[in-house]
Design a protein around this motif. Structure first.
Motif, PDB file in Angstrom:
ATOM      1  N   TRP A 206       0.673   6.939   6.740  1.00  0.00           N
ATOM      2  CA  TRP A 206      -0.402   6.000   6.444  1.00  0.00           C
ATOM      3  C   TRP A 206      -1.398   6.049   7.591  1.00  0.00           C
ATOM      4  O   TRP A 206      -1.015   5.972   8.767  1.00  0.00           O
ATOM      5  CB  TRP A 206       0.118   4.563   6.341  1.00  0.00           C
ATOM      6  N   HIS A 207      -2.668   6.146   7.274  1.00  0.00           N
ATOM      7  CA  HIS A 207      -3.714   6.139   8.286  1.00  0.00           C
ATOM      8  C   HIS A 207      -4.354   4.737   8.355  1.00  0.00           C
ATOM      9  O   HIS A 207      -4.307   3.969   7.390  1.00  0.00           O
ATOM     10  CB  HIS A 207      -4.771   7.188   7.981  1.00  0.00           C
TER      11      HIS A 207
ATOM     12  N   SER B  26      15.161  -1.344   1.537  1.00  0.00           N
ATOM     13  CA  SER B  26      14.575  -1.377   0.205  1.00  0.00           C
ATOM     14  C   SER B  26      13.476  -0.343   0.010  1.00  0.00           C
ATOM     15  O   SER B  26      13.036  -0.114  -1.112  1.00  0.00           O
ATOM     16  CB  SER B  26      13.990  -2.758  -0.057  1.00  0.00           C
ATOM     17  N   GLY B  27      12.999   0.266   1.107  1.00  0.00           N
ATOM     18  CA  GLY B  27      11.873   1.182   1.041  1.00  0.00           C
ATOM     19  C   GLY B  27      10.553   0.525   1.390  1.00  0.00           C
ATOM     20  O   GLY B  27       9.525   1.194   1.461  1.00  0.00           O
ATOM     21  N   ILE B  28      10.580  -0.784   1.607  1.00  0.00           N
ATOM     22  CA  ILE B  28       9.388  -1.529   1.984  1.00  0.00           C
ATOM     23  C   ILE B  28       9.237  -1.520   3.504  1.00  0.00           C
ATOM     24  O   ILE B  28      10.227  -1.608   4.242  1.00  0.00           O
ATOM     25  CB  ILE B  28       9.473  -2.981   1.476  1.00  0.00           C
ATOM     26  N   ILE B  29       7.992  -1.424   3.982  1.00  0.00           N
ATOM     27  CA  ILE B  29       7.679  -1.582   5.393  1.00  0.00           C
ATOM     28  C   ILE B  29       6.784  -2.808   5.518  1.00  0.00           C
ATOM     29  O   ILE B  29       5.722  -2.875   4.903  1.00  0.00           O
ATOM     30  CB  ILE B  29       6.950  -0.353   5.956  1.00  0.00           C
TER      31      ILE B  29
ATOM     32  N   ARG C 140       0.827  -1.201   0.000  1.00  0.00           N
ATOM     33  CA  ARG C 140       0.000   0.000   0.000  1.00  0.00           C
ATOM     34  C   ARG C 140       0.864   1.255   0.000  1.00  0.00           C
ATOM     35  O   ARG C 140       1.772   1.396   0.816  1.00  0.00           O
ATOM     36  CB  ARG C 140      -0.890  -0.039   1.240  1.00  0.00           C
ATOM     37  N   LEU C 141       0.583   2.153  -0.913  1.00  0.00           N
ATOM     38  CA  LEU C 141       1.320   3.411  -0.980  1.00  0.00           C
ATOM     39  C   LEU C 141       0.835   4.355   0.110  1.00  0.00           C
ATOM     40  O   LEU C 141      -0.261   4.196   0.660  1.00  0.00           O
ATOM     41  CB  LEU C 141       1.141   4.042  -2.360  1.00  0.00           C
ATOM     42  N   PRO C 142       1.631   5.377   0.455  1.00  0.00           N
ATOM     43  CA  PRO C 142       1.255   6.278   1.542  1.00  0.00           C
ATOM     44  C   PRO C 142      -0.020   7.057   1.241  1.00  0.00           C
ATOM     45  O   PRO C 142      -0.327   7.370   0.086  1.00  0.00           O
ATOM     46  CB  PRO C 142       2.458   7.230   1.645  1.00  0.00           C
ATOM     47  N   ASP C 143      -0.762   7.385   2.295  1.00  0.00           N
ATOM     48  CA  ASP C 143      -1.890   8.295   2.157  1.00  0.00           C
ATOM     49  C   ASP C 143      -1.390   9.722   1.943  1.00  0.00           C
ATOM     50  O   ASP C 143      -2.035  10.521   1.264  1.00  0.00           O
ATOM     51  CB  ASP C 143      -2.768   8.241   3.408  1.00  0.00           C
ATOM     52  N   VAL C 144      -0.247  10.025   2.540  1.00  0.00           N
ATOM     53  CA  VAL C 144       0.376  11.348   2.395  1.00  0.00           C
ATOM     54  C   VAL C 144       1.870  11.150   2.211  1.00  0.00           C
ATOM     55  O   VAL C 144       2.492  10.383   2.946  1.00  0.00           O
ATOM     56  CB  VAL C 144       0.138  12.237   3.634  1.00  0.00           C
ATOM     57  N   SER C 145       2.457  11.810   1.212  1.00  0.00           N
ATOM     58  CA  SER C 145       3.905  11.867   1.055  1.00  0.00           C
ATOM     59  C   SER C 145       4.298  13.318   0.855  1.00  0.00           C
ATOM     60  O   SER C 145       3.790  13.984  -0.056  1.00  0.00           O
ATOM     61  CB  SER C 145       4.382  11.034  -0.148  1.00  0.00           C
TER      62      SER C 145
ATOM     63  N   ASP D 154      -2.863 -12.277   7.544  1.00  0.00           N
ATOM     64  CA  ASP D 154      -1.484 -12.438   7.111  1.00  0.00           C
ATOM     65  C   ASP D 154      -0.748 -11.107   7.063  1.00  0.00           C
ATOM     66  O   ASP D 154      -1.355 -10.045   6.940  1.00  0.00           O
ATOM     67  CB  ASP D 154      -1.445 -13.081   5.717  1.00  0.00           C
ATOM     68  N   PRO D 155       0.602 -11.144   7.112  1.00  0.00           N
ATOM     69  CA  PRO D 155       1.383  -9.911   7.043  1.00  0.00           C
ATOM     70  C   PRO D 155       1.086  -9.111   5.777  1.00  0.00           C
ATOM     71  O   PRO D 155       0.763  -9.667   4.727  1.00  0.00           O
ATOM     72  CB  PRO D 155       2.830 -10.421   7.042  1.00  0.00           C
ATOM     73  N   ARG D 156       1.227  -7.801   5.881  1.00  0.00           N
ATOM     74  CA  ARG D 156       0.999  -6.901   4.763  1.00  0.00           C
ATOM     75  C   ARG D 156       2.217  -6.015   4.568  1.00  0.00           C
ATOM     76  O   ARG D 156       3.091  -5.944   5.429  1.00  0.00           O
ATOM     77  CB  ARG D 156      -0.246  -6.047   5.021  1.00  0.00           C
TER      78      ARG D 156
END
Length: 349
Positions: free
Chosen positions: A340-341, A292-295, A51-56, A305-307
């Protein structure tokens, strides 16, 4: 004056070393910003993942190293390469105009005091400082480290500040006056992270030597050494109830420790060979920030399951959850603030 910062990106699998020339102090300090696992901003195989950020927020700093929410959850502070603490609206990410210059160099750590009236910073010149959150006035300076700071934390009661440094020491300070209270030794490598437990009785410190140390705050003594990490430990996070400590680093595995006994209770793998740079524990998920930029979000047992969350950039250097435990902030190596909200797997009570 902030000074001059030079950066060198080494080949794949190496590390990104930043060298800061402090003309005032007349010395050169070398410190590790983070692990660069890939030559591109985001490895091709990660595109579209999560999921991409709600705000960047577009970067106004060359790189961010720290992020923290205010206790009332209305503000989020970041610190980084431009030697400034920037204050933004915690919902929208918009600048509030209350930025605070930190002349001590790269801002490596940012923390609010529990009453929200002060901000504590740790800088590359080895100083920790406490600032008035409303006026920006300097209230206290904590001097004693002989190398750059990597981390700073404020105790839950607001009376103590803990700092960790490249000089291999953890130090405790009187938050009100800045007076030194204790020097804690035991790490044989850089101290990357310090963190108070929710009850304030235990201080955890993570080191480049691969160890995590637990300190009894009232007695200022070490009570446990947590071993098992096979590489540098970069990040720590306590569970909301304070019973479990998560620790992760360049080895790519997050280990879970029982705070009372110091025993290993489990582990979390972010997948692949993702180097862990940051951790934050929300209401019901553990957020794992990777080079890598992934959380990766690891939920509690029995939940879905993990996201994944995807910053779209690289080097998730810092993570923080809002006081409500469901809004997550990430600060990255490109200078972006991401929000992210509703980062949760269960409905609000």
């Amino acid at each position: 004056m902030c000074g001059v910062i030079f950066g060198v990106i080494l080949p794949v699998g190496a590390v990104w070393w930043m060298t800061q020339l402090d003309s005032t102090a007349g010395r050169v300090a070398v410190f590790l910003l983070g692990f660069v696992g890939y030559p591109k901003l985001v490895k091709d195989s990660y595109r579209g993942m999560g999921r991409l950020p709600d705000v960047s927020v577009d970067p106004r700093q060359d790189g961010l190293a720290a992020v923290a929410f205010s206790p009332d959850g209305t503000l989020v502070a970041t610190g980084g390469a431009d030697c400034t603490v920037r204050i933004a609206d915690a919902r929208t990410g918009e600048d509030t105009g209350a930025d605070r210059p930190a002349p001590g160099g790269w801002v490596m750590a940012v923390a609010f005091t529990p009453d929200g009236r002060s901000i504590v910073t740790g800088s590359a010149d080895g100083l920790a400082q406490r600032w008035d959150a409303a006026t920006g006035a300097e209230l206290a300076t904590m001097s004693g480290h002989t190398a750059p700071l990597k981390s700073a934390a404020v105790s839950p009661d607001g009376r103590l500040v803990a700092t960790g440094s490249i000089d291999l020491t953890v130090r405790l300070w009187d938050a009100a006056t800045g007076e030194p209270l204790a020097v804690l030794t035991g790490h044989s490598g850089h101290v990357e992270k310090v963190l108070f437990s929710p009850d304030g009785r235990t201080l955890a410190s993570a080191g480049f030597d691969g160890s995590v140390l637990l300190w009894d705050v009232p007695s200022r003594t070490r009570r446990a050494t947590l071993r098992g990490h096979r590489a540098q430990v970069m990040a720590l996070a306590y569970s909301p109830d304070g019973t479990t400590l998560a620790a992760g680093g360049l080895g790519g595995v997050v280990r879970l420790w029982d705070v009372a006994t110091g025993t290993l209770t489990g582990s979390r793998n972010p997948g692949g060979r993702r180097r862990v740079l940051s951790l934050a524990w929300g209401r019901d998920v553990l957020a794992i920030g990777c080079a890598s930029g992934i959380i990766k979000l690891r939920p509690a047992p029995g939940t879905p399951d993990p996201r994944f969350l995807n910053t779209g950039t690289r080097l998730v250097n810092a993570l923080a959850f809002h006081p409500d435990g469901t809004t997550l902030a990430a600060a990255d190596g490109n200078g972006h603030l991401h929000l992210w909200h509703n980062v949760t797997t269960t409905p609000a009570p």
